[in-house]
Design an enzyme around this catalytic site. Sequence first.
Site, PDB file in Angstrom:
ATOM      1  CG  ASP A  46      -0.276  32.720  32.645  1.00 31.92           C
ATOM      2  OD1 ASP A  46      -0.814  33.294  31.690  1.00 31.92           O
ATOM      3  OD2 ASP A  46      -0.820  31.774  33.239  1.00 31.92           O
TER       4      ASP A  46
ATOM      5  CG  PHE B 173      -4.854  45.820  31.849  1.00 31.59           C
ATOM      6  CD1 PHE B 173      -3.809  46.417  32.533  1.00 31.59           C
ATOM      7  CD2 PHE B 173      -4.823  44.439  31.671  1.00 31.59           C
ATOM      8  CE1 PHE B 173      -2.754  45.654  33.022  1.00 31.59           C
ATOM      9  CE2 PHE B 173      -3.761  43.668  32.154  1.00 31.59           C
ATOM     10  CZ  PHE B 173      -2.729  44.285  32.832  1.00 31.59           C
ATOM     11  N   GLY B 174      -8.230  44.943  32.289  1.00 32.80           N
ATOM     12  CA  GLY B 174      -8.700  43.654  32.815  1.00 32.80           C
ATOM     13  C   GLY B 174      -9.579  43.805  34.049  1.00 32.80           C
TER      14      GLY B 174
ATOM     15  CB  THR C  37       3.344  40.164  26.750  1.00 32.04           C
ATOM     16  OG1 THR C  37       1.957  40.278  27.069  1.00 32.04           O
ATOM     17  CG2 THR C  37       3.910  41.566  26.585  1.00 32.04           C
TER      18      THR C  37
ATOM     19  CE  LYS D 295      -2.277  46.406  37.928  1.00 33.45           C
ATOM     20  NZ  LYS D 295      -2.773  46.194  36.582  1.00 33.45           N
TER      21      LYS D 295
HETATM   22  P1  ITT Z   1      -0.086  37.430  27.337  1.00 31.47           P
HETATM   23  O1  ITT Z   1       0.123  37.553  25.863  1.00 31.47           O
HETATM   24  O2  ITT Z   1       1.033  38.075  28.131  1.00 31.47           O
HETATM   25  O3  ITT Z   1      -0.376  36.033  27.809  1.00 31.47           O
HETATM   26  P2  ITT Z   1      -2.820  37.965  28.234  1.00 31.47           P
HETATM   27  O4  ITT Z   1      -3.630  39.227  28.256  1.00 31.47           O
HETATM   28  O5  ITT Z   1      -3.371  36.780  27.520  1.00 31.47           O
HETATM   29  O6  ITT Z   1      -1.368  38.350  27.660  1.00 31.47           O
HETATM   30  P3  ITT Z   1      -2.792  36.560  30.868  1.00 31.47           P
HETATM   31  O7  ITT Z   1      -3.282  35.279  30.329  1.00 31.47           O
HETATM   32  O8  ITT Z   1      -1.617  36.552  31.791  1.00 31.47           O
HETATM   33  O9  ITT Z   1      -2.430  37.607  29.716  1.00 31.47           O
HETATM   34  O10 ITT Z   1      -3.906  37.347  31.662  1.00 31.47           O
HETATM   35  C1  ITT Z   1      -5.224  36.986  31.631  1.00 31.47           C
HETATM   36  C2  ITT Z   1      -6.094  38.203  31.755  1.00 31.47           C
HETATM   37  O11 ITT Z   1      -6.081  38.633  33.124  1.00 31.47           O
HETATM   38  C3  ITT Z   1      -5.689  39.408  30.939  1.00 31.47           C
HETATM   39  O12 ITT Z   1      -6.156  39.350  29.632  1.00 31.47           O
HETATM   40  C4  ITT Z   1      -6.333  40.539  31.733  1.00 31.47           C
HETATM   41  O13 ITT Z   1      -7.675  40.676  31.378  1.00 31.47           O
HETATM   42  C5  ITT Z   1      -6.247  40.018  33.157  1.00 31.47           C
HETATM   43  N1  ITT Z   1      -5.088  40.612  33.830  1.00 31.47           N
HETATM   44  C6  ITT Z   1      -3.783  40.247  33.758  1.00 31.47           C
HETATM   45  N2  ITT Z   1      -3.028  41.070  34.498  1.00 31.47           N
HETATM   46  C7  ITT Z   1      -3.858  41.961  35.066  1.00 31.47           C
HETATM   47  C8  ITT Z   1      -3.690  43.064  35.922  1.00 31.47           C
HETATM   48  O14 ITT Z   1      -2.506  43.425  36.362  1.00 31.47           O
HETATM   49  N3  ITT Z   1      -4.766  43.764  36.270  1.00 31.47           N
HETATM   50  C9  ITT Z   1      -5.998  43.430  35.850  1.00 31.47           C
HETATM   51  N4  ITT Z   1      -6.258  42.414  35.024  1.00 31.47           N
HETATM   52  C10 ITT Z   1      -5.193  41.669  34.640  1.00 31.47           C
END
Ligand code: ITT
Length: 185
Positions: free
Chosen positions: A64, A139-140, A6, A161
């Site tokens: 993902d 995050f996110g 990741t 969480k």
């Molecule tokens: P990878 O290298 O693992 O793909 P990524 O950040 O690009 O990392 P994803 O495409 O799976 O991962 O996730 C998309 C976005 O969704 C990610 O950048 C976060 O902003 C959000 N996200 C993923 N998991 C989350 C969580 O548990 N809680 C809140 N936001 C999340």
Amino acid sequence: MVFFATSNLNKFKEAEEILGKTGLEIKHFKFEHDEIRSDSLEDISIEAVGAAYDQTKKPVFVDDTGIFIEGLNEFPGAYSGWVIKKIGVGGILKLMDAVTNRNVVFRTCIAYQDKNIVKTFIGENKGKINSEPKGKSGFGYDSIFVPDGHTQTFAENIELKNKLSHRYKSLLLFSNYINSRNIEI
Ligand code: ITT
């Protein structure tokens, strides 16, 4: 030991904490990968774990994740990463101004690959999009997601969480599988 490929260290830290309790040791594999464009977390993660396995040649998994908002026809779904970069949680909240249905599903698809098998594990968590961002942890989308049966966002209650999240559920299925197969890793 299994590699977790990741680019997102937040995901890695959560996985390390969750899997640590199951006895499954993981190592971070720094993985920058242009994922394929698809509505399906499963298709995206299967393609990505293939690319990761080509590099590690050792048992490896990817995660993902997407947030699927009912009132926005499942948007942003598999495009959650791209959307948060472009419009942030503020942009999502603006879109929600016009919508009464705030139901949402957080979904993680773990894809695992070793020399014998490719397998996926899906975990889901239902909740609501909060009216404003709250909390500093996580995050996110964590600051706007309130899981059903609770009143705080994931960003306000990170312990919660890691006990019930989409990632927790998919990782638990994954570790049960690895432990039951007794895979030599
Ligand atoms: P990878 O290298 O693992 O793909 P990524 O950040 O690009 O990392 P994803 O495409 O799976 O991962 O996730 C998309 C976005 O969704 C990610 O950048 C976060 O902003 C959000 N996200 C993923 N998991 C989350 C969580 O548990 N809680 C809140 N936001 C999340």
